[in-house]
Design a protein around this motif. Structure first.
Motif, PDB file in Angstrom:
ATOM      1  N   VAL A  64       0.838  -1.194   0.000  1.00  0.00           N
ATOM      2  CA  VAL A  64       0.000   0.000   0.000  1.00  0.00           C
ATOM      3  C   VAL A  64       0.876   1.249   0.000  1.00  0.00           C
ATOM      4  O   VAL A  64       0.615   2.213  -0.739  1.00  0.00           O
ATOM      5  CB  VAL A  64      -0.965  -0.004   1.210  1.00  0.00           C
ATOM      6  N   ASN A  65       1.929   1.251   0.805  1.00  0.00           N
ATOM      7  CA  ASN A  65       2.830   2.401   0.838  1.00  0.00           C
ATOM      8  C   ASN A  65       3.512   2.613  -0.515  1.00  0.00           C
ATOM      9  O   ASN A  65       3.709   3.749  -0.950  1.00  0.00           O
ATOM     10  CB  ASN A  65       3.881   2.234   1.937  1.00  0.00           C
ATOM     11  N   LYS A  66       3.849   1.513  -1.191  1.00  0.00           N
ATOM     12  CA  LYS A  66       4.474   1.618  -2.508  1.00  0.00           C
ATOM     13  C   LYS A  66       3.494   2.252  -3.502  1.00  0.00           C
ATOM     14  O   LYS A  66       3.864   3.133  -4.276  1.00  0.00           O
ATOM     15  CB  LYS A  66       4.904   0.234  -3.001  1.00  0.00           C
ATOM     16  N   GLU A  67       2.219   1.832  -3.458  1.00  0.00           N
ATOM     17  CA  GLU A  67       1.215   2.402  -4.354  1.00  0.00           C
ATOM     18  C   GLU A  67       0.964   3.872  -4.044  1.00  0.00           C
ATOM     19  O   GLU A  67       0.802   4.691  -4.956  1.00  0.00           O
ATOM     20  CB  GLU A  67      -0.089   1.611  -4.252  1.00  0.00           C
ATOM     21  N   ILE A  68       0.958   4.226  -2.793  1.00  0.00           N
ATOM     22  CA  ILE A  68       0.764   5.630  -2.408  1.00  0.00           C
ATOM     23  C   ILE A  68       1.924   6.474  -2.910  1.00  0.00           C
ATOM     24  O   ILE A  68       1.721   7.577  -3.442  1.00  0.00           O
ATOM     25  CB  ILE A  68       0.609   5.758  -0.876  1.00  0.00           C
ATOM     26  N   ASP A  69       3.145   5.963  -2.754  1.00  0.00           N
ATOM     27  CA  ASP A  69       4.315   6.702  -3.244  1.00  0.00           C
ATOM     28  C   ASP A  69       4.250   6.896  -4.758  1.00  0.00           C
ATOM     29  O   ASP A  69       4.612   7.966  -5.275  1.00  0.00           O
ATOM     30  CB  ASP A  69       5.614   5.968  -2.856  1.00  0.00           C
ATOM     31  N   GLU A  70       3.803   5.878  -5.487  1.00  0.00           N
ATOM     32  CA  GLU A  70       3.687   6.000  -6.939  1.00  0.00           C
ATOM     33  C   GLU A  70       2.652   7.064  -7.309  1.00  0.00           C
ATOM     34  O   GLU A  70       2.872   7.853  -8.237  1.00  0.00           O
ATOM     35  CB  GLU A  70       3.296   4.654  -7.554  1.00  0.00           C
ATOM     36  N   ILE A  72       1.783   9.646  -5.527  1.00  0.00           N
ATOM     37  CA  ILE A  72       2.356  10.952  -5.179  1.00  0.00           C
ATOM     38  C   ILE A  72       3.340  11.389  -6.262  1.00  0.00           C
ATOM     39  O   ILE A  72       3.370  12.564  -6.663  1.00  0.00           O
ATOM     40  CB  ILE A  72       3.045  10.901  -3.797  1.00  0.00           C
ATOM     41  N   ASP A  73       4.131  10.435  -6.782  1.00  0.00           N
ATOM     42  CA  ASP A  73       5.073  10.764  -7.854  1.00  0.00           C
ATOM     43  C   ASP A  73       4.330  11.177  -9.125  1.00  0.00           C
ATOM     44  O   ASP A  73       4.784  12.054  -9.869  1.00  0.00           O
ATOM     45  CB  ASP A  73       5.994   9.576  -8.141  1.00  0.00           C
ATOM     46  N   LYS A  74       3.181  10.541  -9.417  1.00  0.00           N
ATOM     47  CA  LYS A  74       2.394  10.895 -10.597  1.00  0.00           C
ATOM     48  C   LYS A  74       1.861  12.323 -10.480  1.00  0.00           C
ATOM     49  O   LYS A  74       1.805  13.048 -11.461  1.00  0.00           O
ATOM     50  CB  LYS A  74       1.228   9.936 -10.783  1.00  0.00           C
ATOM     51  N   ILE A  75       1.420  12.698  -9.301  1.00  0.00           N
ATOM     52  CA  ILE A  75       0.881  14.050  -9.084  1.00  0.00           C
ATOM     53  C   ILE A  75       1.983  15.077  -9.262  1.00  0.00           C
ATOM     54  O   ILE A  75       1.774  16.138  -9.832  1.00  0.00           O
ATOM     55  CB  ILE A  75       0.223  14.159  -7.694  1.00  0.00           C
ATOM     56  N   GLY A  76       3.143  14.782  -8.765  1.00  0.00           N
ATOM     57  CA  GLY A  76       4.280  15.671  -8.921  1.00  0.00           C
ATOM     58  C   GLY A  76       4.404  16.652  -7.767  1.00  0.00           C
ATOM     59  O   GLY A  76       3.616  16.666  -6.831  1.00  0.00           O
ATOM     60  N   ASP A  77       5.412  17.460  -7.893  1.00  0.00           N
ATOM     61  CA  ASP A  77       5.714  18.454  -6.858  1.00  0.00           C
ATOM     62  C   ASP A  77       4.962  19.742  -7.162  1.00  0.00           C
ATOM     63  O   ASP A  77       5.113  20.312  -8.227  1.00  0.00           O
ATOM     64  CB  ASP A  77       7.227  18.684  -6.795  1.00  0.00           C
ATOM     65  N   ASP A  78       4.153  20.228  -6.244  1.00  0.00           N
ATOM     66  CA  ASP A  78       3.374  21.441  -6.444  1.00  0.00           C
ATOM     67  C   ASP A  78       4.175  22.694  -6.201  1.00  0.00           C
ATOM     68  O   ASP A  78       3.713  23.799  -6.501  1.00  0.00           O
ATOM     69  CB  ASP A  78       2.135  21.442  -5.540  1.00  0.00           C
ATOM     70  N   ASN A  79       5.328  22.609  -5.622  1.00  0.00           N
ATOM     71  CA  ASN A  79       6.102  23.806  -5.287  1.00  0.00           C
ATOM     72  C   ASN A  79       6.774  24.316  -6.485  1.00  0.00           C
ATOM     73  O   ASN A  79       7.365  24.605  -7.184  1.00  0.00           O
ATOM     74  CB  ASN A  79       7.110  23.530  -4.174  1.00  0.00           C
TER      75      ASN A  79
END
Length: 79
Positions: A64-70, A72-79
Motif C-alpha cells: 500500500v505504501n508503494k502504491e501511495i508513493d507511486e 504521489i510521484d504521478k501528481i508531482g511536486d506542487d512547489n
C-alpha cells in the motif's frame, strides 16, 4: 405497644453487643521487587514469534505504501 418497644430496645442492644465485640484484624501487604531479564532477540527470532496476521499485515502495508508513493510521484511536486 410497650412489649414492642422493649423488644426493639432489646434487639438494638443485642446487635450493639455483637458488633462491638468483633476483632478487627489488619492485613499486612508485602511488596517485593522482581527483576526481569530482557531477552535479546535477533530479527529472525522476532519474526518467528509474530503470527501469520502480523506478517501478512506488514506485507500489505509495504504494498500500500508503494502504491501511495507511486501516486504521489504521478501528481508531482506542487512547489
Amino acid at each position: 405497644m410497650k412489649r414492642l418497644s422493649i423488644l426493639a430496645g432489646g434487639l438494638l442492644m443485642f446487635s450493639a453487643v455483637l458488633t462491638s465485640c468483633r476483632d478487627t484484624t489488619e492485613k499486612e501487604t508485602v511488596v517485593r521487587e522482581v527483576e526481569v531479564e530482557k531477552e535479546v532477540q535477533t530479527p529472525e527470532e522476532a519474526e518467528e514469534r509474530e503470527g501469520i496476521l502480523e506478517r501478512t499485515a506488514k506485507e500489505v502495508d509495504k504494498e500500500v505504501n508503494k502504491e501511495i508513493d507511486e501516486e504521489i510521484d504521478k501528481i508531482g511536486d506542487d512547489n
